[in-house]
Design an enzyme around this catalytic site. Structure first.
Site, PDB file in Angstrom:
ATOM      1  N   LYS A 116       1.044  -1.265  -0.087  1.00 33.44           N
ATOM      2  CA  LYS A 116      -0.129   0.024   0.049  1.00 33.44           C
ATOM      3  C   LYS A 116       0.905   1.180   0.080  1.00 33.44           C
ATOM      4  O   LYS A 116       0.354   2.200  -0.487  1.00 33.44           O
ATOM      5  CB  LYS A 116      -0.942   0.167   1.193  1.00 33.44           C
ATOM      6  N   GLU A 162      -9.579   6.034   3.431  1.00 35.08           N
ATOM      7  CA  GLU A 162     -10.539   4.817   3.985  1.00 35.08           C
ATOM      8  C   GLU A 162      -9.566   3.765   4.189  1.00 35.08           C
ATOM      9  O   GLU A 162      -8.456   3.692   3.837  1.00 35.08           O
ATOM     10  CB  GLU A 162     -11.488   4.351   3.119  1.00 35.08           C
ATOM     11  N   SER A 164       1.599  -9.661  -0.939  1.00 37.65           N
ATOM     12  CA  SER A 164       1.353  -8.315  -0.765  1.00 37.65           C
ATOM     13  C   SER A 164       1.525  -7.742   0.477  1.00 37.65           C
ATOM     14  O   SER A 164       1.924  -6.608   0.658  1.00 37.65           O
ATOM     15  CB  SER A 164      -0.157  -8.290  -1.058  1.00 37.65           C
TER      16      SER A 164
END
Ligand SMILES: *Cc1c(COP(=O)(O)O)cnc(C)c1O
Length: 404
Positions: free
Chosen positions: A95, A117, A384
């Site tokens: 991210k 969010e 990830s």
């Protein structure tokens, strides 16, 4: 292969074939246009590129290794398996690649306040991190249910100086958090930039986030050519909104020999209706700014979703994925909660790596496919994120006891 699949999409309106676009209230048209224009200028500015690369390298720890999973490969007895180690990035997931890009844009636009969010909390933590680093105010919206199952990340965000707002509407997960973030943005557009966390929402987000995340695939390509002197046969990644998958897949789209699989959350099973596999039971619709595949009922009401992993627990999927599925360029499948938990434990025991539950869905798919592939085949799976945030939840699920 069909030439339209290449890196040329979206069109100027943000469409990937029939998907994507910009479906927002009038008040958001201006900030989205402003963002699109600034992003277009930044893309042409070598100074922006240098700055982006500087922070990815010096702050986040790029490049991440492409690691040969020797014991997992041996155990499965088929294809050679490599892990793209996004779990080793600062804050523990992919991210942050996107957050660095977007906060640099926010600074260029003179915005002083950041909102975001978050589902699993990884995007909230990454956003709070870059906001702290650049000294900007930060507010993160998070479903109240997610706050509870990801308490560790709530504390991290608070320690980083962000305000965390638990959202109690509806199912109290990611969808409601996005609604609240959009409401906030409408109200504070002049001062505020909304760092959306995945390849979703109104144009230019799906394109822009993909481009910030493509560093994953660009590195992977270089690394596999260095190690094996050829391209991989199969890429596998989990798909929530779809940013880690797009990041890995995008630089390989024109290489017809490279197959790709996206893995959605099968939850407690497709028949049971408790899942988040949009491509299994979903249909075309508009949600939160874009047109894509959604889990909705016959009246267009968004259905309840379920996954053991908060980061995959969302009713819609990024529009570019819907397009790639139509083109049969990427195959979409799913792993259930149970399969993901099994993969989680397997990777921990065999490789000494505790993966995020999201990433464990991709590992589960590799466990299914690798044994059927020859030993000369190369499979790359995107790890990830790391699983620290999930250990308490998994311990409970698999019945680990505290030593007495
Ligand atoms: C958020 C998250 C995901 C899902 O988001 P995508 O946009 O689909 O990548 C997957 N893995 C981890 C570790 C995450 O934090």
């Amino acid at each position: 292969m069909n030439a339209v699949i290449g890196p040329n999409l979206p069109d100027t309106q943000g469409h990937f074939g029939p998907y994507g676009g910009r479906y927002v209230p009038e008040t958001l048209m201006h900030p989205l246009q402003q963002l699109e224009d600034e992003y277009a200028r930044a893309q042409k500015d070598p100074a922006f590129r240098r700055e982006f690369e500087y922070y990815l390298r010096e702050f986040c720890g790029r490049p991440t290794p492409l690691y040969f999973a020797e014991r997992l490969t041996g155990e499965l007895g088929g294809a050679k398996i490599f892990l793209k180690r996004e779990d080793l990035l600062h804050t523990g997931a992919h991210k942050i690649n996107n957050c660095i890009g977007q906060i640099l844009l926010a600074r260029r636009m003179g915005k002083s306040r950041i909102i975001a969010e978050t589902g699993a909390g990884q995007h909230g933590v990454a956003t709070a991190t870059v906001a702290a680093m650049f000294g900007l105010k930060c507010v993160v919206y998070m479903g109240a249910v997610d706050c509870e199952r990801q308490a560790l990340n709530v504390y991290r965000m608070k320690m980083l100086g962000a305000e965390v707002v638990p959202v109690k509407a509806g199912q109290q997960t990611l969808k409601e958090a996005i609604n609240e973030a959009m409401r906030d943005w409408v109200t504070h557009v002049r001062t505020t930039h909304y760092i959306l966390g995945t390849v979703y929402g109104a144009h230019p987000y799906p394109m822009m986030v993909r481009n910030f995340q493509r560093v994953i695939g660009d590195e992977t390509r270089r690394q596999i050519l260095e190690k094996e002197e050829r391209l991989p046969d199969l890429l596998v990644a989990c798909v929530g909104g779809g940013s880690n998958a797009m990041g890995l897949f995008y630089p390989f789209l024109e290489d017809a020999s490279v197959k790709m699989a996206g893995v959605e959350a099968g939850g407690e099973g497709i028949e049971a209706g408790k899942h988040a596999a949009r491509f299994q039971g979903g249909s075309l619709g508009v949600l939160q700014g874009t047109r894509s595949f959604l889990l909705q009922d016959e009246y267009g009401q968004i259905q309840l979703t379920h996954s053991v992993s908060a980061g995959l627990d969302y009713a819609a999927v990024g529009p570019e994925h819907a397009w790639l599925r139509d083109q049969k360029r990427v195959e979409y499948t799913y792993a259930t909660d149970e399969q993901a938990l099994e993969a989680f434990m397997k990777l921990a025991r065999l490789e000494g790596i505790i993966p995020a539950l999201e990433s464990a869905h991709a590992i589960a798919e590799v466990m299914r496919r690798a044994p059927k592939l020859g030993k000369d085949k190369l499979v790359i799976v995107n790890l990830s994120g790391r699983g620290d945030k999930d250990v308490a939840q998994v311990a409970e699920k698999v019945g680990l006891q505290m030593p007495k």
